[in-house]
Design a protein around this motif. Sequence first.
Motif, PDB file in Angstrom:
ATOM      1  N   UNK A 188       0.841  -1.193   0.000  1.00 38.91           N
ATOM      2  CA  UNK A 188       0.000   0.000   0.000  1.00 38.91           C
ATOM      3  C   UNK A 188       0.881   1.249   0.000  1.00 38.91           C
ATOM      4  N   UNK A 189       0.681   2.081  -1.000  1.00 45.44           N
ATOM      5  CA  UNK A 189       1.455   3.310  -1.095  1.00 45.44           C
ATOM      6  C   UNK A 189       0.604   4.487  -0.639  1.00 45.44           C
ATOM      7  N   UNK A 190       1.207   5.379   0.091  1.00 46.64           N
ATOM      8  CA  UNK A 190       0.540   6.610   0.462  1.00 46.64           C
ATOM      9  C   UNK A 190       1.071   7.734  -0.414  1.00 46.64           C
ATOM     10  N   UNK A 224      12.535   8.402 -13.045  1.00 44.50           N
ATOM     11  CA  UNK A 224      12.490   9.767 -12.541  1.00 44.50           C
ATOM     12  C   UNK A 224      11.159  10.031 -11.848  1.00 44.50           C
ATOM     13  N   UNK A 225      11.200  10.873 -10.835  1.00 43.38           N
ATOM     14  CA  UNK A 225       9.999  11.451 -10.256  1.00 43.38           C
ATOM     15  C   UNK A 225       9.746  12.805 -10.924  1.00 43.38           C
ATOM     16  N   UNK A 226       8.513  13.300 -10.791  1.00 41.10           N
ATOM     17  CA  UNK A 226       8.121  14.548 -11.449  1.00 41.10           C
ATOM     18  C   UNK A 226       7.556  15.527 -10.433  1.00 41.10           C
ATOM     19  N   UNK A 227       7.953  16.785 -10.576  1.00 45.11           N
ATOM     20  CA  UNK A 227       7.289  17.899  -9.892  1.00 45.11           C
ATOM     21  C   UNK A 227       6.720  18.785 -10.992  1.00 45.11           C
ATOM     22  N   UNK A 260      -2.003   8.558 -11.593  1.00 41.58           N
ATOM     23  CA  UNK A 260      -0.742   8.415 -10.852  1.00 41.58           C
ATOM     24  C   UNK A 260      -0.906   8.108  -9.377  1.00 41.58           C
ATOM     25  N   UNK A 261      -2.102   8.019  -8.876  1.00 43.55           N
ATOM     26  CA  UNK A 261      -2.283   7.890  -7.430  1.00 43.55           C
ATOM     27  C   UNK A 261      -1.601   6.646  -6.868  1.00 43.55           C
ATOM     28  N   UNK A 262      -1.508   5.562  -7.664  1.00 42.53           N
ATOM     29  CA  UNK A 262      -0.902   4.334  -7.169  1.00 42.53           C
ATOM     30  C   UNK A 262       0.611   4.272  -7.405  1.00 42.53           C
ATOM     31  N   UNK A 263       1.130   5.163  -8.229  1.00 43.37           N
ATOM     32  CA  UNK A 263       2.545   5.078  -8.606  1.00 43.37           C
ATOM     33  C   UNK A 263       3.428   6.127  -7.953  1.00 43.37           C
TER      34      UNK A 263
END
Length: 573
Positions: A24-26, A112-115, A181-184
Amino acid sequence: MKLNKLLVLLISLFLIFKLQAQNTKTNPFFKEQGTATQLFVDNRPFLVLGGELGNSSASSFNDIEKIFPKLERMGLNTVLVPAYWDLVEPEEGVFNFDLIDKTINQARENNLKVVFLWFGAWKNSMSCYAPLWFKKDYKKYPRAYTKASKPLEIASSFSQNVYEADNRAFSQLMKHIAAVDEKDNTVIMMQIENEIGMLEDARDYSKEANLLFEQQVPEALIKYLTKNKKQLHPWLSQKWQEQGSKTKGNWQEIFGNDIYADEIFMAWSYAQYIEKMAQTARSIHNIPLFVNAAMNSRDRKPGEYPSAGPLAHLIDIWRSGAPSIDLLAPDLYDKGFADWTSQYKLPNNPLFIPEVRLSDNNGVQAFFVFGEHDAIGYCPFSIEHGSDDPNGQLAKAYSKLRELMPLLTKHQGKGVSNGLLFDKDNAQRFLFYDDLKITCRHSLTLPWNPQASSQEVWNEAGGILFHLGKNEYIIAGTGLVVEFENKEEIKETQIKNLGEDGFLNQGGASMKQAVWNGAPRVGIGTVDEIGIKPDGSFEYIRRLNGDQTHQGRHVRIDYGDFKILHVKLYEYK
């Protein structure tokens, strides 16, 4: 028999629940550790080793596909990407998220992560990224005005119609990100607007603005000032005190009759506008939110710089007006990097640098802010124009900072690290741990370094020093010399006249001798170059000694090399 079956069932259920909990990811979130605020991504502390794309580099599918693999080769773990209102909503009420999806998918493919940076109603003060349908209908979506009644290419923050159009588009963007993207957790933060602020004048002089300027300062701001009177930024505290610290009155009566009172008024308007957008965003997809500021540098006055943005001296106005914003972030392009960063690392504001000038100094600056200010992240601007050579300064720096991340995140906020940043004008710093005086300096201060005399301007050198425990340190970075001594000793009263070989020059015997007072002396026991594994354990690479430590006199990392050194000291008499 029945008991055994029940036991097996309970164990199976326990394992299933445990596995589900692990998977489970928050959403990303902020959490306090000591004096630091840490960003958590996938339930682990995360440091942004980032870069921001140039303004137009995310407006083309081909550019995104070309750039993102390069960013991974450069060692980034995060990319800051504009989200353009004019391309998200090219026709009123018609939304297109193809560029957003391309960005997210390319980020995932390249680790990569994104902002995302919302280029909405304002970008660098101006409304240049608002859609054409919005710009053309200036009666419905009015502009800000100068004192001379000149309309500006700046949407008015006092217009409800402007806010509703901007917020509607931003809300649709947040809904789309939540859906895809909520799960990733590819998207880890959002910036609302970009370098918000008024130009030409310190405030908007539209009819709506003028009416509000003559009204009472809102009770919410007065309560904030009163409650936080002892902790206010010194500039704002003095401005309020000069008017008698009044708790009732209009903006001039509370803050004075000058352009700085105008700026405070305007800052409150912008902050209130942003707060409403932030509340909407959090109700849709609750991830960290921030705003960024163009600096009030070079002796410019409000309106000469983007007045009323989230600047350090206005932090209390923004904190009061926009409490749903997690941090105010500086965009740094001027000299005085260390001073600017210290203005934004405050008890009520963690340090995040979304933009900094792309230069050869980026690597050492990143080391400095993580070590000195427990920074959340560091991001050179127009990063796609940097080098992806693995031997480039930024790539080497980010590689070592990735290794250091377990150590950094473990010790942030605990007062056991310092950042080091040196140039020719600021070449030395003293630190004190336990009973030791630690002298840290630029490697070009060494007398045998030929570059010291040949270079008029020294490239910045720097790094991080960790105090792991008595007589044990980690030193990481580039271009550093570190010496340890017992602070109780009586030292030489004259500077040693050293030659290029590191020994005393002829005539050195005439220098005044040191007098030892019998206190224990400290020596360098071992210096090991190490790597750091993802679990935080050390991996031995090589022992450094002899010429590499000047025969045990100092710890050194030559300029251009990025290393992590594990240092153990000992005492003797």
